[in-house]
Design an enzyme around this catalytic site. Structure first.
Site, PDB file in Angstrom:
ATOM      1  N   CYS A  84      70.199  20.015  -6.178  1.00 39.84           N
ATOM      2  CA  CYS A  84      68.915  19.823  -5.976  1.00 39.84           C
ATOM      3  C   CYS A  84      68.235  21.084  -6.142  1.00 39.84           C
ATOM      4  CB  CYS A  84      68.464  19.302  -4.588  1.00 39.84           C
ATOM      5  SG  CYS A  84      69.222  17.562  -4.328  1.00 39.84           S
TER       6      CYS A  84
ATOM      7  N   CYS B 295      70.831  20.208  -0.172  1.00 36.45           N
ATOM      8  CA  CYS B 295      71.604  19.728  -1.475  1.00 36.45           C
ATOM      9  C   CYS B 295      71.530  20.814  -2.472  1.00 36.45           C
ATOM     10  CB  CYS B 295      70.926  18.635  -1.925  1.00 36.45           C
ATOM     11  SG  CYS B 295      71.378  18.076  -3.495  1.00 36.45           S
TER      12      CYS B 295
END
Length: 113
Positions: free
Chosen positions: A40, A37
Site C-alpha cells: 500500500c 501494508c
C-alpha cells in the site's frame, strides 16, 4: 468542499463517503489501504501522481481499512491494497494488489474521459 492541493489524496470516512463518492460528478477511484501494508505504501505515490495528472476527470480518495472497517466490509475487501472505481454512484470496476503506474492507468483509462 474544495479540493486539497494537487497530488494529495483525501481520506474518506463512513460519514463523508456519500458526498465524496456516491454523489460525485466524475468517476472516483478509492484506494483501500493501511499504514502497516508495505505494498500500500509503495503504490500510494503512484496513486497520488495519477490523482494529480487526472484531477479534471477523476477524483481519487483513500479508505484506511482499520479506521473504516464498515466501508471495507461493504466493498468485500479481503486483501489490500484494493481499488474500486465508482461512476454515477455505483461501483463499476475493482482490483487488488500494488501495480506499476502503466497498469493502474490502463485500468482507469475508460474513466478518464
Amino acid at each position: 468542499m474544495p479540493h486539497s492541493s494537487a497530488g494529495s489524496v483525501d481520506s474518506v470516512t463512513e460519514r463523508t463517503f456519500p458526498t465524496r463518492v456516491l454523489q460525485a460528478t466524475k468517476p472516483v477511484l478509492i484506494q483501500f489501504w493501511a499504514p502497516w501494508c508495505g505494498p500500500c505504501i509503495r503504490v500510494t505515490p503512484i496513486v497520488e501522481q495519477l490523482a494529480a495528472e487526472h484531477a479534471d476527470t477523476l477524483d481519487v480518495v483513500k479508505v484506511h481499512v482499520d479506521e473504516e472497517p464498515e466501508l471495507a466490509i461493504r466493498h468485500r475487501i479481503t486483501s489490500i491494497p484494493a481499488f474500486v472505481v465508482y461512476a454515477d454512484g455505483a461501483p463499476v470496476q475493482s482490483w487488488t494488489g500494488a501495480a506499476p503506474k502503466s497498469v493502474l492507468a490502463h485500468n482507469l483509462a475508460p474513466y478518464l474521459g
